[in-house]
Design an enzyme around this catalytic site. Structure first.
Site, PDB file in Angstrom:
ATOM      1  N   GLU A  98       2.420  -6.522   0.342  1.00  0.00           N
ATOM      2  CA  GLU A  98       1.441  -6.478   1.425  1.00  0.00           C
ATOM      3  C   GLU A  98       0.024  -6.754   0.912  1.00  0.00           C
ATOM      4  O   GLU A  98      -0.830  -7.268   1.651  1.00  0.00           O
ATOM      5  CB  GLU A  98       1.440  -5.107   2.113  1.00  0.00           C
ATOM      6  CG  GLU A  98       2.712  -4.766   2.865  1.00  0.00           C
ATOM      7  CD  GLU A  98       3.618  -3.841   2.092  1.00  0.00           C
ATOM      8  OE1 GLU A  98       4.161  -2.891   2.681  1.00  0.00           O
ATOM      9  OE2 GLU A  98       3.788  -4.084   0.863  1.00  0.00           O
TER      10      GLU A  98
ATOM     11  N   HIS B 126       1.159   6.536   1.688  1.00  0.00           N
ATOM     12  CA  HIS B 126       1.995   7.362   0.811  1.00  0.00           C
ATOM     13  C   HIS B 126       1.153   8.412   0.087  1.00  0.00           C
ATOM     14  O   HIS B 126       1.373   8.691  -1.106  1.00  0.00           O
ATOM     15  CB  HIS B 126       2.741   6.487  -0.204  1.00  0.00           C
ATOM     16  CG  HIS B 126       3.840   5.665   0.398  1.00  0.00           C
ATOM     17  ND1 HIS B 126       5.122   6.145   0.581  1.00  0.00           N
ATOM     18  CD2 HIS B 126       3.845   4.401   0.885  1.00  0.00           C
ATOM     19  CE1 HIS B 126       5.877   5.210   1.131  1.00  0.00           C
ATOM     20  NE2 HIS B 126       5.111   4.131   1.335  1.00  0.00           N
TER      21      HIS B 126
ATOM     22  N   ASP C 213       1.804  -0.294  -0.304  1.00  0.00           N
ATOM     23  CA  ASP C 213       2.889  -0.545   0.647  1.00  0.00           C
ATOM     24  C   ASP C 213       2.813   0.416   1.832  1.00  0.00           C
ATOM     25  O   ASP C 213       2.326   1.541   1.721  1.00  0.00           O
ATOM     26  CB  ASP C 213       4.246  -0.406  -0.043  1.00  0.00           C
ATOM     27  CG  ASP C 213       4.477   0.973  -0.631  1.00  0.00           C
ATOM     28  OD1 ASP C 213       3.523   1.519  -1.232  1.00  0.00           O
ATOM     29  OD2 ASP C 213       5.590   1.518  -0.485  1.00  0.00           O
ATOM     30  N   GLU C 214       3.293  -0.054   2.963  1.00  0.00           N
ATOM     31  CA  GLU C 214       3.538   0.757   4.160  1.00  0.00           C
ATOM     32  C   GLU C 214       2.336   1.601   4.585  1.00  0.00           C
ATOM     33  O   GLU C 214       2.483   2.752   5.006  1.00  0.00           O
ATOM     34  CB  GLU C 214       4.771   1.643   3.934  1.00  0.00           C
ATOM     35  CG  GLU C 214       6.025   0.819   3.703  1.00  0.00           C
ATOM     36  CD  GLU C 214       7.242   1.645   3.326  1.00  0.00           C
ATOM     37  OE1 GLU C 214       8.331   1.355   3.840  1.00  0.00           O
ATOM     38  OE2 GLU C 214       7.105   2.570   2.494  1.00  0.00           O
ATOM     39  N   ALA C 215       1.159   1.013   4.505  1.00  0.00           N
ATOM     40  CA  ALA C 215      -0.063   1.694   4.977  1.00  0.00           C
ATOM     41  C   ALA C 215      -0.209   1.424   6.475  1.00  0.00           C
ATOM     42  O   ALA C 215      -1.114   0.698   6.914  1.00  0.00           O
ATOM     43  CB  ALA C 215      -1.271   1.210   4.202  1.00  0.00           C
TER      44      ALA C 215
END
Length: 548
Positions: free
Chosen positions: A386, A289, A353-355
């Site tokens: 995560e 992000h 998150d969401e790496a």
């Protein structure tokens, strides 16, 4: 005291909300809960005993949200509030400050300001008593009302302030009224009750954030997590890194000017929240992000990665800072140092998150080192679930956001291990708590990747049992996140926050065994006149017995 589990009478046709609201409920037992026990004898007040509106000020139903831990309606006359009603503060400056807040909060509905007087010895009027020996806990309070006045007692300013929020709901939303004769002993279920606000996808100026803080305070939340960076924009000034608030802050989803908070503006928000007993938790999202970061400082990317440009879409998982370069950790240290200097609260959020472009080892190593940097600056790191992969020394708080049915393989086990290693959980699963999710398929705003989130669904869950195998005490609180991919204005925020935000407040405050959907829905409907009086643009969602 009478526990809230005994406030509903159970007859042959089901539960009757005689005590709490004076309205009948449609079901005999709640969804997700056992049938409540019968009402204690003598605990209700008949409608015929109340004076007419022409004779005395109106007495509202006890549609309180969050539901107090213990409440007893004592019967007899209540206390009429008039322009001559004094507010008396006892116990020092914090009590005086809460008294001043009370008069300011009530003035729009009453039409006049109540006089604030010195402590004195009189027991009449509205008495706010701060007593460190009260035994009410860090945020609890007692409220006693009768014909001669109202007394709110607490051991802390926070507890006194929460008691004031309850008093607001014991008065009508418009005009003078009578505080019913009640006895309340109240304290929260969890010590961490947060609202989240994404100012990165769409930027919201200071007055809009303050309005949201006021709403959180109204429902006894005590934290605000500000999501200050994402692929679309960086929203906080950092000394020595001017391009973050130059090109990094220059856009938002769909284009537009973007924006950011100066040091002074951010400190003003922190102080505004603190005056309402809300702690701001700043969050910058790394290592993913991070497109806005890379537009400002491209050298934080890895050699060979594609060039970056300002991003106005809503995809996720495509960006990363380079986790193998020391310059990245110098950057993290500089940012965390600035946030720590501006933020008196204990926590700093570091994302996680969401790496999706990082290997598991590289990700875990980054989150462990970023957590250590936060601790070096005297704060505790908060990250998304995560980051349980970081192992011992990882984040102190983990925000559990993955829906139980959409978890990556092994995540539940990693979270349990992290808890055993000392982490604690803030429960905010997207399928229960993400208030940017649509109510149903007719909702104009919002997303629905986690499924539609009705008012009943957002209320009907237990944070302690949402995940499998959690040790006792693993959950320290809840959060109600508001992501802003589709939200542009304060009216957009209102329509998605309300009527679901109060339900998350009650989950965080009220004992689980005292919560029943079929009873809550009427109390929630009773909040609508207050929202109307405040000019809040709420959604009349299905499943709530709105009366207007």
């Amino acid at each position: 005291m009478v526990h809230r589990g005994v406030v509903r009478a159970v007859g042959a046709v089901g539960a009757v909300l005689a005590l709490l609201t004076g309205c009948s409920s449609g079901g005999a037992a709640s969804s997700g809960g056992a049938a409540p026990p019968p009402t204690a004898a003598g605990s209700t007040v008949s409608a015929s005993a109340a004076a007419s509106a022409e004779q005395t000020p109106a007495v509202p139903p006890l549609g309180l949200v969050p539901l107090p831990a213990q409440l007893r309606r004592t019967g007899g006359a209540g206390y009429p509030v008039t322009a001559a009603t004094p507010v008396r503060a006892r116990g020092g400056a914090a009590a005086t400050a809460v008294a001043m807040d009370l008069t300011a909060l009530l003035r729009p509905s009453l039409g006049f300001a109540l006089p604030v007087e010195g402590a004195g010895s009189a027991a009449t009027g509205i008495v706010l008593e701060l007593d460190p020996k009260a035994g009410t806990g860090p945020e609890g309070y007692r409220l006693e009302s009768g014909p001669t006045g109202v007394v709110i007692t607490a051991g802390t300013g926070a507890g006194l302030y929460h008691g004031v929020q309850t008093l607001r709901q014991l008065l009508p939303p418009k005009g003078p009224g009578t505080v019913p004769a009640v006895s309340i002993a109240d304290r929260p279920r969890y010590g961490y009750r947060s609202g989240g606000l994404d100012v990165a996808r769409h930027f919201f100026p200071v007055p809009v954030v303050k309005r949201y803080i006021d709403l959180l305070a109204q429902y006894k939340f005590n934290y605000l997590r500000l999501h200050l960076s994402d692929d679309q924009g960086w929203r906080i000034a950092v000394p020595g890194l001017p391009r973050l608030t130059g090109i990094g802050a220059s856009t938002q989803v769909g284009g537009g000017a973007g924006g950011y908070y100066t040091d002074a503006q951010y400190r003003d928000l922190v102080a505004y929240a603190a005056a309402r007993y809300i702690t701001v938790v700043p969050e910058v999202d790394l290592p993913g992000h991070s497109n806005a970061v890379l537009t400002a400082y491209p050298d934080l990317g890895c050699a060979g990665d594609a060039p970056v440009h300002p991003y106005t879409g809503t995809d996720v998982g495509f960006s990363r800072v380079c986790t193998t370069e020391e310059s990245t950790y110098t950057f993290v240290d500089q940012v965390v140092a600035a946030l720590a200097a501006m933020t008196p609260g204990r926590y700093i959020g570091i994302g996680g998150d969401e790496a999706q472009t990082l290997s598991a080892p590289a990700y875990a190593a980054f989150m462990a080192r970023a957590s250590a940097i936060v601790r070096e600056h005297g704060k505790l790191p908060l990250a998304w679930d995560e980051a349980a992969a970081a192992g011992k020394g990882g984040p102190a708080l983990l925000g559990v956001w993955h829906p139980a049915l959409q978890q990556p393989a092994g995540l539940n086990d990693r979270i349990v291990t992290a808890v055993k290693d000392g982490a604690r959980l803030v429960m905010e699963p997207a399928d229960q708590a993400y208030l940017d999710q649509k109510y149903d398929d007719s909702t104009r705003l919002g997303l629905h990747w986690a499924g539609y989130l009705s008012v009943e669904k957002s209320y009907s869950w237990d944070p302690d049992t949402y995940l499998d195998g959690l040790p006792a005490g693993a959950v320290t609180g809840i959060e109600a996140p508001m992501w802003s991919e589709t939200l542009h204005s304060e009216r957009d925020l209102d329509s998605m926050l309300l009527p679901r935000l109060p339900g998350l407040a009650e989950i965080g405050w009220t004992p689980q065994q005292e919560r029943y959907w079929d009873e809550y829905q009427q109390r929630l409907a009773d909040q609508a006149p207050y929202w109307d009086a405040q000019g809040l643009a709420y959604t009349k969602a299905d499943g709530v017995p709105w009366t207007q």
